[in-house]
Motif scaffolding. Sequence first.
Motif, PDB file in Angstrom:
ATOM      1  N   ARG A 146     -68.230-132.473  -5.178  1.00 39.30           N
ATOM      2  CA  ARG A 146     -68.831-131.248  -5.731  1.00 39.30           C
ATOM      3  C   ARG A 146     -70.345-131.462  -5.761  1.00 39.30           C
ATOM      4  O   ARG A 146     -70.947-131.677  -6.812  1.00 39.30           O
ATOM      5  CB  ARG A 146     -68.284-130.989  -7.135  1.00 39.30           C
ATOM      6  N   TYR A 147     -70.917-131.392  -4.583  1.00 37.51           N
ATOM      7  CA  TYR A 147     -72.306-131.782  -4.430  1.00 37.51           C
ATOM      8  C   TYR A 147     -73.290-130.879  -5.183  1.00 37.51           C
ATOM      9  O   TYR A 147     -74.275-131.367  -5.738  1.00 37.51           O
ATOM     10  CB  TYR A 147     -72.681-131.864  -2.953  1.00 37.51           C
ATOM     11  N   GLY A 148     -73.025-129.590  -5.228  1.00 30.81           N
ATOM     12  CA  GLY A 148     -73.907-128.684  -5.957  1.00 30.81           C
ATOM     13  C   GLY A 148     -73.920-128.989  -7.448  1.00 30.81           C
ATOM     14  O   GLY A 148     -74.987-129.018  -8.079  1.00 30.81           O
ATOM     15  N   ASP A 149     -72.732-129.236  -8.019  1.00 32.72           N
ATOM     16  CA  ASP A 149     -72.644-129.593  -9.438  1.00 32.72           C
ATOM     17  C   ASP A 149     -73.297-130.946  -9.696  1.00 32.72           C
ATOM     18  O   ASP A 149     -73.961-131.140 -10.721  1.00 32.72           O
ATOM     19  CB  ASP A 149     -71.184-129.618  -9.893  1.00 32.72           C
ATOM     20  N   LEU A 151     -75.782-132.284  -7.977  1.00 33.99           N
ATOM     21  CA  LEU A 151     -77.226-132.087  -7.888  1.00 33.99           C
ATOM     22  C   LEU A 151     -77.775-131.509  -9.192  1.00 33.99           C
ATOM     23  O   LEU A 151     -78.790-131.988  -9.716  1.00 33.99           O
ATOM     24  CB  LEU A 151     -77.565-131.159  -6.715  1.00 33.99           C
ATOM     25  N   GLY A 152     -77.096-130.514  -9.731  1.00 33.26           N
ATOM     26  CA  GLY A 152     -77.544-129.913 -10.982  1.00 33.26           C
ATOM     27  C   GLY A 152     -77.567-130.910 -12.127  1.00 33.26           C
ATOM     28  O   GLY A 152     -78.513-130.942 -12.927  1.00 33.26           O
ATOM     29  N   THR A 184     -75.304-135.743   1.983  1.00 34.24           N
ATOM     30  CA  THR A 184     -75.563-134.387   2.479  1.00 34.24           C
ATOM     31  C   THR A 184     -76.579-134.394   3.622  1.00 34.24           C
ATOM     32  O   THR A 184     -77.198-133.379   3.924  1.00 34.24           O
ATOM     33  CB  THR A 184     -76.036-133.472   1.326  1.00 34.24           C
TER      34      THR A 184
END
Length: 150
Positions: free
Chosen positions: A81-84, A86-87, A113
């Motif tokens: 869950r790369y977006g989570d 990163l956040g 990524t």
Amino acid sequence: MVRRGVIAFIVSVAFVSTAMAAGSSSSSTQRKSVDYEMGIQAIKVAHYEKALSLFGSVVEAEPDNADAWNYIGFSNRKLYRYGDALGAYNKALAIDPDHRGANEYLGELYLQTDELEKARERLNRLDDICTFGCEEFDDLKAAIEAYEIR
């Protein structure tokens, strides 16, 4: 007298370095919450969903806990869950820009990524933070080198 002071300094540096938890940025011996400690254990056995739940409770109670945000990022990254991830890393670094674990793990996320230059930026940041070197710098450097030869 000076010799005793030097020895005391060396002993205190050794104690601080052994007190550091992987992925944390502080050498505080302050007792961590039960949820935090259970979250660490969940990560050690690769139960990342459980770790997310536990560290979520930690940041509800302590929204400025950079270590917990870092582990939330780590758990999300391990779950792809790369977006989570990163956040969460960005929250950890907003709280503590010198957080070694978050800088290392964010660099590793960038490698996953295919953002090599951003990973190198994290390595440069760790080089600035780790005056006498540190494991996080060494680990990210090795990950970048492995990425480059794949």
